[in-house]
Design a protein around this motif. Structure first.
Motif, PDB file in Angstrom:
ATOM      1  N   UNK A 115      -2.658  -2.027   9.448  1.00 17.45           N
ATOM      2  CA  UNK A 115      -3.055  -3.034   9.622  1.00 17.45           C
ATOM      3  C   UNK A 115      -1.575  -4.107   8.749  1.00 17.45           C
ATOM      4  N   UNK A 116      -1.782  -3.878   7.124  1.00 16.91           N
ATOM      5  CA  UNK A 116      -1.086  -3.959   6.235  1.00 16.91           C
ATOM      6  C   UNK A 116       0.752  -4.028   6.361  1.00 16.91           C
ATOM      7  N   UNK A 153      -6.358   1.065   7.774  1.00 17.85           N
ATOM      8  CA  UNK A 153      -5.216  -0.173   7.360  1.00 17.85           C
ATOM      9  C   UNK A 153      -4.473  -0.514   7.017  1.00 17.85           C
ATOM     10  N   UNK A 168       0.754  -1.199   0.287  1.00 17.17           N
ATOM     11  CA  UNK A 168       0.119   0.113  -0.010  1.00 17.17           C
ATOM     12  C   UNK A 168       0.607   1.212   0.139  1.00 17.17           C
TER      13      UNK A 168
END
Lengths: 652, 293
Positions: free
Chosen positions: B214-215, B211, B188
């Motif tokens: 998280x990733x 997010x 990302x």
């Protein structure tokens, strides 16, 4: 000379913006013009009859037709004047359509320009001389370059027609892309089951010589008499002795090389036969990975080979083939998916191409026909297909539609459901393009009977999360963003020109487009011909094509070759250079500048002179503008004729 | 490395991202890249100006570019991607003569053109080079797993920014790898963190930035290296908000890439400014470096 001028209306094409009656009337003032008229369609049967009648009635010795481009109808009118008893070169054309009526709307200016163009044509015609073509013999052998399905079809049709065929294939087996496919749309029949017999036919046909693992090195000559040097690459295996038993593959200690036939998703040995149905079924050593070549010791294959066929010292070999025609059927390559960085092809193992997926589906593939994703060998449940990757995308310089991806994706969703009944396929698409027979029905079946979920919209990005791939895209029909957790992502990679296609085109002296695809002579009416006589096209080398189209074109190219070879002698074009031996001083400048090697040095009464090889000369005229003596002249386009044209224009 | 380049710290460089500014200056000095401050520089026209008036926004940026021109320099480097966007956009828009005329009307000293704006990341990559960066390393960042996060505008739109791949940029990855860090593949890299939505819609930022964290955690990163003051703020300062909104418990350090470089180049702690970050990277950093020893 008694010249007749015919000014064509071409319906409203010309008459709409040119006063043809005035042009005809003005032509009567030009020297040696004894007859002039305007005519509705000069190329039509009554139009041609009118020309023939006028030649007879008015005793004409030369004809000017002012109409469309010579590319369209020069041969038509030449035949017409010939039918009336004149030499076909006592004819000139003035292009008042493409050069006048189609590009300007001012009727008066157009009419004046048309008069000028007719004046030029008349001045050139006054200096025309009858030319007689000479004849030369035809070598009735044909070379087919590329052994995919199009090349195979062309080779078989030519061979069945009684011709001797030389088939040259770059890989170690014929079959091309089709041999890699599991099933074919829209019938979902086994690809190698329908292609295999054809491949065997090639191997067994007495009229076909197959050079596999070979490339075209250079091409000389001209229609009817090409000389092609074929480089047979070293296989390091004596194919006379190799029986294809596979003992060497079993024992080869180097087993982890990326398998080109399996699109690099499976391993293969350094000595390898690409697939079980390979034709010829012979082993080849890859010297870049073979331990004998890399480390200098191993020799296992030589020890186990029952027929002692291994030859580590083999070198490339050049063979010369004399043929009368060439069919190029070199196919296409897949778009490199790693160029679309947002999808992560090449970075993430579970983002693969459609062709790689075919290998996973195929019983002869690396997984024995079980769909296992490359990263961990698990069976995927959610499979996301993304269409138009490297198609219809200007930003990637691939604005064209590759044509077959919609269909192969639909087929793959059906096969996925067949292999894994509890799986779910998703297809991101822009439009569904399925215009063939039974094609649209097929894509509907994928949706309605096999439950593939089609989502209209582009995918923005694909990224891994845990052991899933997150596919984020838009649903442009619902107007929402969509995120799908996929186990496997299959990119419908578009087609691009085969590697090395432009280089081969230059050897063949044919044109290619900006993407590297070969250009046909006319997109509608000459789809398998090229602008070089004796060279024909079949299959995807000309643009992306599916199997039925490729086979159809293979047969069409074969028909063209058979028609060409139906004559024992061909006529050469007499519009070639000729040397005035009295004026030639033997300087050799023309020899150096001729791009076709059509001029040779000869000795004449103890002096060096140039001589044109009639059948090789293409009539380009470069030599004539080079010659310091003006001793070499292009027939039908002599210095005097061109000067007369310029003078006519300047005096008007 | 004697070539000088004008330095445009941007407003955040003097405030919210002081540590980005000081570490950038220290790193460039250590690598022999001479940064020359632009005298009397002003706002580049970031968010408020360019959302209201393109001419005004371009004039603000062009004023700074003209100051660079007055210095006799041809290029300016800025650490902030938003400043970079504005400076480059102004240059691009001023290529059209009618637009430039409107801009010049607002300026005392019309912009003569021809000043290129680059990011500090680009200047380090192109003017210093990976080899020189590598050979200057004193304390290799061995054992440190870093996810490099570029933000959405550092490389986009690609026609305008004209540097690195717009979907999978590698410049920061390459630099930190040269520093000895283990760069983890971070999918990302160019995703939006929520940017200035932090003010009107903190829920949006919590979701988008959450997010990213998280990733980053799922790919095994010890920390997320960033190159944008706003991204840094959303990921670091708002980590508490993110945790509350998502019921998560992230303690992910989010240093600037220049701060990590500064560590590897043995630069003094006050220039690195780790103390200014909310999640202190020092414990994770020293643990990773100690394990590597």
């Amino acid at each position: 000379m008694r010249i007749g001028v015919f000014v064509c209306h071409c319906g409203s094409n010309i008459e709409g913006t040119v006063d043809t009656a005035t042009v005809a009337k003005a032509s009567l003032d030009f020297p040696e013009v004894v007859y002039a008229t305007d005519t509705m369609y000069a190329c039509s049967e009554p139009g041609q009859d009118g020309i023939i009648q006028a030649i007879k009635d008015k005793n004409l010795t030369g004809v000017v037709v002012a109409s469309c481009t010579p590319r369209m109808h020069e041969p038509t009118f030449r035949k017409a004047v010939e039918r009336a008893g004149l030499n076909r070169f006592m004819f000139e054309m003035a292009n008042i359509r493409e050069h006048v009526s189609w590009i300007g709307r001012d009727r008066e200016a157009n009419t004046n320009k048309s008069v000028d163009l007719v004046r030029i044509a008349v001045e050139k015609l006054r200096r025309d001389a009858p030319l007689i073509p000479s004849k030369f013999s035809v070598n009735k052998r044909v070379m087919v370059i590329g052994g995919g399905v199009a090349g195979i079809q062309a080779a078989l049709d030519c061979a069945d027609g009684g011709l001797e065929v030389v088939l040259v294939e770059r890989e170690s087996s014929i079959g091309g892309k089709m041999a890699k496919l599991d099933k074919t749309f829209p019938t979902v029949d086994c690809s190698s089951c329908i292609l295999g017999p054809k491949m065997v036919d090639v191997a067994q046909h007495p009229n076909i010589t197959l050079h596999a693992y070979a490339e075209v090195d250079s091409i000389g000559g001209y229609v009817g008499n090409f000389q092609v040097q074929v480089k047979k690459r070293a296989t390091y295996v004596d194919w006379e002795l190799c029986t294809g038993c596979g003992a060497c593959m079993e024992k080869c200690p180097s087993k982890k090389n990326p398998d080109a036939f399996n699109e690099k998703i499976g391993p293969c040995t350094s000595i390898n036969i690409p697939f079980p149905q390979a034709i010829p079924k012979k082993a080849v050593i890859d010297p870049t990975t073979c331990r004998q070549f890399v480390k200098g010791k191993c020799g296992v294959c030589a020890k186990v080979c029952p027929t002692k066929a291994i030859r580590y010292d083999m070198t490339d070999e050049i063979v010369t083939e004399d043929v009368g025609a060439i069919v190029a059927a070199t196919g296409y390559d897949l778009f490199d998916i790693s160029k679309v960085t947002e999808y992560g092809g090449g970075r993430y193992p579970d983002v693969i191409t459609g062709l790689q997926y075919e290998r996973l589906l195929s019983a002869s593939g690396p997984t024995g026909g079980h769909i296992k994703r490359p990263s961990d060998g698990k069976e995927p449940k959610n499979v996301v297909f993304i269409q138009c990757v490297g198609s219809r995308d200007k930003s990637l310089d691939r604005p064209y539609c590759s044509g077959f991806c919609c269909m192969y994706t639909a087929k793959q969703t059906i096969l996925t459901k067949d292999h894994i009944p509890d799986s779910q396929s998703y297809v991101f698409y822009m439009d569904i393009r399925s215009p063939g027979k039974m094609y649209d029905e097929f894509t509907r079946r994928a949706m309605e009977e096999y439950g593939a979920r089609y989502i209209r919209g582009r995918v923005a990005m694909v990224y891994p999360k845990g052991d899933k791939m997150i596919v984020r895209g838009a649903d442009t029909l619902a107007g929402t963003q969509v995120e799908i957790e996929a186990d496997l992502v299959v990119l419908a990679a578009g087609a691009e020109a085969a590697k090395g296609a432009p280089q081969l085109a230059e050897k063949l002296r044919i044109s290619y487009d900006k993407y590297g695809f070969f250009m046909e002579s006319h997109p509608k009416l000459k789809p398998v011909e090229t602008n070089t006589a004796g060279v024909y096209l079949a299959g995807s080398c000309q643009g992306p094509k599916d199997i039925p189209q490729s086979v159809g074109q293979g047969s069409a190219a074969a028909a063209k070759v058979l028609a060409l070879f139906s004559k024992d002698m061909l006529e050469s074009d007499p519009q070639i250079s000729r040397v005035d031996i009295k004026r030639c001083v033997g300087c050799g400048k023309c020899i150096m500048t001729c791009p076709f090697k059509a001029i040779k040095e000869v000795e004449f009464r103890g002096q060096k002179k140039a001589e044109v090889i009639e059948t090789v000369c293409q009539g380009c005229g470069i030599c004539t503008s080079t010659c310091p003596q003006g001793a070499i002249q292009l027939s039908h386009f002599t210095d005097n004729q061109i000067l007369a044209e310029v003078n006519a224009l300047c005096q008007s | 490395m004697s070539e000088a380049i004008a330095y445009y710290p941007g407003c955040s460089g003097l405030g919210t991202s002081k540590e980005y500014d000081t570490s950038t200056r220290a790193v460039c000095a250590a690598l022999g890249l001479s940064l020359v401050d632009i005298p009397d520089w002003s706002c580049c026209g970031s968010s408020p100006a360019h959302t209201k008036d393109h001419v005004l926004s371009a004039a603000l940026a062009a004023r700074n570019l003209q100051l660079v021109s007055d210095m006799g320099l041809k290029a300016a480097a800025t650490p902030c991607p938003s400043c970079l966007t504005n400076l480059r956009t102004a240059n691009h828009r001023c290529e059209a003569a009618p637009f430039k005329a409107k801009v010049d009307k607002l300026l005392d000293d019309p912009y003569a053109g021809g000043v290129n704006a680059v990011s500090v990341l680009q200047a380090l990559t192109e003017m210093v080079g990976l080899d020189a960066v590598k050979s200057a390393v004193r304390t290799p960042l061995k054992g440190l797993k870093v996810a490099c996060y570029y933000g959405c505008i550092m490389n986009r739109p690609p026609e305008l920014m004209a540097f690195d791949d717009c979907e999978n940029p590698m410049a920061m990855d390459n630099i930190l790898a040269a520093m000895g860090a283990e760069v983890v593949p971070f999918p990302l890299k160019v995703e939006c963190c929520g940017a200035s939505y932090g003010i009107p819609r903190p829920d949006v930022v919590a979701k988008l930035s959450g997010k990213l964290l998280d990733v980053a955690q799922s790919v095994g990163a010890d920390m997320v290296a960033v190159a944008c003051p706003l991204c840094q703020m959303n990921l670091d300062l708002r980590q508490g908000q993110i945790n509350r909104a998502g019921g998560t418990n992230y303690r992910m350090p989010v240093p600037y890439f220049t701060q990590l470089m500064a560590v590897a180049l043995n630069i003094a702690d006050e220039d690195i400014g780790f103390g200014k970050l909310c999640v202190d990277p020092r414990p994770v950093l020293s643990k990773a470096l100690a394990v590597a020893d």
